[in-house]
Design an enzyme around this catalytic site. Structure first.
Site, PDB file in Angstrom:
ATOM      1  N   LYS A 178       4.245   0.598  10.122  1.00 16.94           N
ATOM      2  CA  LYS A 178       4.146   2.309   8.644  1.00 16.94           C
ATOM      3  C   LYS A 178       3.603   2.892  10.174  1.00 16.94           C
ATOM      4  CE  LYS A 178       2.624   0.197   5.175  1.00 16.94           C
ATOM      5  NZ  LYS A 178       2.311   0.450   3.557  1.00 16.94           N
TER       6      LYS A 178
ATOM      7  N   ARG B  96       4.576 -12.959   9.853  1.00  8.23           N
ATOM      8  CA  ARG B  96       5.225 -11.934   9.554  1.00  8.23           C
ATOM      9  C   ARG B  96       6.701 -11.666  10.280  1.00  8.23           C
ATOM     10  NH1 ARG B  96       3.937  -6.837   9.195  1.00  8.23           N
ATOM     11  NH2 ARG B  96       1.671  -7.585   8.453  1.00  8.23           N
TER      12      ARG B  96
ATOM     13  N   GLU C  27       0.787  -1.370   0.239  1.00  8.06           N
ATOM     14  CA  GLU C  27      -0.300   0.315   0.114  1.00  8.06           C
ATOM     15  C   GLU C  27       0.206   1.367   0.310  1.00  8.06           C
ATOM     16  OE1 GLU C  27      -2.614   0.088   3.257  1.00  8.06           O
ATOM     17  OE2 GLU C  27      -3.604   2.176   2.764  1.00  8.06           O
TER      18      GLU C  27
HETATM   19  P1  ATP Z   1      -0.045  -1.727   6.789  1.00  8.13           P
HETATM   20  O1  ATP Z   1      -0.641  -2.069   8.633  1.00  8.13           O
HETATM   21  O2  ATP Z   1      -0.150   0.103   6.477  1.00  8.13           O
HETATM   22  O3  ATP Z   1      -0.966  -2.162   5.929  1.00  8.13           O
HETATM   23  P2  ATP Z   1       1.272  -3.155   5.874  1.00  8.13           P
HETATM   24  O4  ATP Z   1       3.001  -3.709   6.608  1.00  8.13           O
HETATM   25  O5  ATP Z   1       0.736  -4.326   6.023  1.00  8.13           O
HETATM   26  O6  ATP Z   1       0.956  -1.867   6.569  1.00  8.13           O
HETATM   27  P3  ATP Z   1       1.744  -3.190   3.380  1.00  8.13           P
HETATM   28  O7  ATP Z   1       1.989  -2.611   2.304  1.00  8.13           O
HETATM   29  O8  ATP Z   1      -0.232  -3.170   3.422  1.00  8.13           O
HETATM   30  O9  ATP Z   1       1.871  -2.662   4.768  1.00  8.13           O
HETATM   31  O10 ATP Z   1       2.850  -4.880   2.771  1.00  8.13           O
HETATM   32  C1  ATP Z   1       3.072  -4.832   1.451  1.00  8.13           C
HETATM   33  C2  ATP Z   1       3.084  -6.570   1.809  1.00  8.13           C
HETATM   34  O11 ATP Z   1       4.360  -6.613   3.097  1.00  8.13           O
HETATM   35  C3  ATP Z   1       2.039  -7.190   2.074  1.00  8.13           C
HETATM   36  O12 ATP Z   1       1.569  -8.369   1.240  1.00  8.13           O
HETATM   37  C4  ATP Z   1       2.135  -7.996   3.990  1.00  8.13           C
HETATM   38  O13 ATP Z   1       1.309  -8.611   4.483  1.00  8.13           O
HETATM   39  C5  ATP Z   1       3.581  -7.386   3.740  1.00  8.13           C
HETATM   40  N1  ATP Z   1       4.181  -7.065   5.171  1.00  8.13           N
HETATM   41  C6  ATP Z   1       4.403  -6.719   5.971  1.00  8.13           C
HETATM   42  N2  ATP Z   1       4.829  -6.406   6.566  1.00  8.13           N
HETATM   43  C7  ATP Z   1       5.532  -7.726   6.989  1.00  8.13           C
HETATM   44  C8  ATP Z   1       6.373  -8.215   8.015  1.00  8.13           C
HETATM   45  N3  ATP Z   1       6.626  -7.854   9.493  1.00  8.13           N
HETATM   46  N4  ATP Z   1       7.045  -9.504   7.596  1.00  8.13           N
HETATM   47  C9  ATP Z   1       6.197 -10.120   6.120  1.00  8.13           C
HETATM   48  N5  ATP Z   1       6.240  -9.376   5.502  1.00  8.13           N
HETATM   49  C10 ATP Z   1       5.256  -8.084   5.991  1.00  8.13           C
HETATM   50 MG    MG Z   2      -1.219  -4.137   4.380  1.00 17.28          MG
END
Ligand code: ATP
Ligand code: MG
Length: 559
Positions: free
Chosen positions: A274, A264, A36
């Site tokens: 984020k 994660r 995102e």
């Molecule tokens: P938000 O809370 O803003 O949604 P997010 O960390 O989920 O934050 P995204 O941009 O939606 O951010 O994440 C993009 C991809 O990265 C998603 O598939 C998410 O599952 C993965 N991702 C985010 N944080 C992690 C993490 N700590 N470990 C592994 N994958 C992650």
């Molecule tokens: Mg997300």
């Protein structure tokens, strides 16, 4: 990356192979990375990137980049640009397959209409609070909305009028019609469209209704022909809806995407939310998203992490099904490993103390050969002259027994140069040591008659006349933690006041003059360093990537 032991052994790869054995996805494997664009990518995203692009590569398939831009209030093109830069820098390519969920807004709208026609979605007038109250709890079933049994015609009419801007934000939503008594809360008529009269960074004012993640994501996957939609564990309870939606809209089970969850990445001493990272930037606790103390990819890059070190780290930690905490010292181990192999060694003195070699002629200067890197070889010339800088901590006037560096009357070897003996300690009025007068054994350099003489200590040095002055930034963890390395919920209160130490008069050998930002060095005995982009032709700035001591490898050896 042909040899990728994590992919070869992980449960997602097993599932892919199982699917193919069962005759699914005969056209090939297709994954996606779906950020995102509401912040910069961090180390957790690196893990997801390595996994999605890695799985595609391993299976000779493809991986798309898809910006999941369904929430216009927080999104920005600055983030889109940084995300692309970071993925490329990590070493992955999406080819010409960069998409945006907003590319599909027309199609998504049409799918919503189709759901309504099938009697599987309805427009609800309940407020957000009422929807929450009607939803029930984990132990109690939900209650049906009074709007739930609206006719198809009425729903079609109201949904179109939502799109046309006839209603205010929050006045109505579109919901899937599933089961208010489902044990899975997501299946209790989840909201799939909401009204938001806000400008979108790509579609402008075209839309005032936006699809929810749960609706947009499976359909974007299906539209792109994604076979395996890999996401983190918190989406596990959304999977039944993912499948319900694709069923409801008649996507073929043999080709439609399948969601698979993994744990994660959580790191000790590190926040990877984020929202929290944005707060650190916006409230000025760090110098920006790319501050070298940040766990963002841009911060790690500026800190001196290499793409290979991050990829190795992601490979090393593997893919798990349950959440755990990875020790940040393992990340440090990975960059140390990479830099050990690739960084040239140079001599730099962080806290200078002057040494005068009294038996070395004032007008003399010689160039001594020094090895650049034990693995790749290469040699350079290091100038030597009468006045030198050594590290303050390499001299002790009144040392303990096992101190093998310089002391009054003692000898030490200067790396690549002579053995020197400390004859006299010069002090200022306050009693601080300001200078050491030493004599060199002029036969003791390489090839000389006494070169083989056994001396316990060897220290680094820089010749004063030709030394470059530099700013050196040393880092400690940004956040204090408990003993297990967990950052407390009030992370602002846990900020480490000493996370940045700036040394503004370090002295460095002249071979590093005019090096470009991003160049790595090992400063003998003090760590790995990288040239910071703040460097100018007349001022060098270095960041310390990591020290030389590898606590992770040491722990591992202990068992
Ligand atoms: P938000 O809370 O803003 O949604 P997010 O960390 O989920 O934050 P995204 O941009 O939606 O951010 O994440 C993009 C991809 O990265 C998603 O598939 C998410 O599952 C993965 N991702 C985010 N944080 C992690 C993490 N700590 N470990 C592994 N994958 C992650
Ligand atoms: Mg997300």
């Amino acid at each position: 990356m042909a040899e990728n032991k994590t992919i070869a052994a992980n449960f997602i790869q097993n599932a892919i192979e199982e699917d193919q054995k069962n005759g699914k996805y005969t056209e090939g494997i297709h994954t996606r990375f779906p950020p995102e664009p509401n912040g910069y990518l961090h180390i957790g995203h690196a893990k997801s990137i390595c996994l999605n692009f890695g799985l595609a590569e391993y299976n000779h398939g493809l991986c798309n980049l898809r910006f999941d831009d369904t929430n216009p209030t927080k999104e920005d093109t600055e983030y889109v640009d940084s995300i692309q830069e970071d993925i490329r820098w990590l070493g992955f390519s999406w080819g010409n397959r960069r998409f945006y969920a907003s590319d599909y807004f027309d199609q998504l709208y049409a799918y919503a209409v189709k759901l309504i026609r099938k009697g599987l979605a309805y427009v609800d007038d309940l407020t957000a609070d009422e929807i929450r109250a009607y939803r029930g709890t984990l132990t109690e079933p939900g209650k049906e909305s009074p709007c739930r049994n609206r006719s198809v015609e009425e729903n079609l009419d109201l949904f179109e009028r939502m799109k046309n801007g006839e209603f205010a934000d929050g006045e109505k939503v579109l919901r899937a019609k599933i089961d208010m008594a489902s044990p899975n809360m997501v299946m209790r008529d989840t909201v799939i469209y909401r009204i938001a009269h806000v400008k979108h960074h790509r579609t402008g004012d075209t839309w005032c209704i936006y699809p929810m993640y749960d609706f947009a994501h499976p359909l974007s996957d299906a539209i792109e022909g994604i076979t395996h939609s890999i996401c983190t564990l918190e989406f596990e309870e959304h999977r039944p809806f993912y499948d319900w939606l694709l069923d409801a809209l008649d996507f073929d089970p043999a080709t439609r995407p399948r969601q698979i969850e993994f744990a994660r990445l959580n790191l000790t001493n590190t926040v990877t939310s984020k929202r929290k990272l944005r707060q650190l930037v916006e409230e000025g606790y760090v110098r920006g998203w790319d501050d070298p103390r940040m766990p963002t990819i841009s911060g790690l890059r500026r800190r001196g992490y290499t793409p290979a070190s991050l990829r190795n780290f992601c490979e090393e930690i593997g893919v798990a099904k349950s959440n755990s905490l990875v020790d940040v010292s393992m990340l440090e181990h990975c960059v140390r490993d990479d830099l050990n192999e690739h960084a040239d060694r140079v001599m730099a003195v962080l806290h200078p103390l002057k040494v005068v070699i009294t038996n070395y002629p004032e007008d003399r200067e010689e160039y001594l050969l020094a090895d650049n890197n034990p693995m790749h070889g290469g040699r350079r010339f290091v100038p030597f002259s009468r006045e030198l800088w050594i590290e303050q901590e390499d001299f002790m006037e009144d040392p303990p027994k096992k101190f093998f560096r310089l002391k009054p009357g003692g000898e030490v070897r200067l790396k690549h140069a002579y053995i020197i003996k400390c004859d006299e300690v010069i002090k200022d009025a306050q009693g601080n040591v300001t200078e050491l007068h030493c004599t060199a054994d002029l036969d003791s350099k390489t090839g000389g008659a006494t070169a083989g003489r056994k001396i316990k200590g060897t220290i680094h040095w820089v010749a004063a006349r030709t030394a470059l002055q530099a700013e050196v930034r040393l880092y400690d963890y940004l956040l204090e933690t408990d003993e297990e390395g967990n950052v407390p919920a009030d992370f602002i209160g846990a900020l480490n006041k000493d996370s940045l130490t700036v040394i503004d008069d370090a002295r460095i050998e002249p071979s590093v003059r005019l090096t470009a930002a991003g160049t790595h060095y090992q400063f003998l005995r003090t760590g790995y360093f990288v040239v910071d982009p703040d460097t100018t032709p007349d001022r060098l700035v270095f960041n310390r990537v990591v020290g030389l001591r590898d606590s992770w490898a040491k722990e591992k050896k202990k068992g």
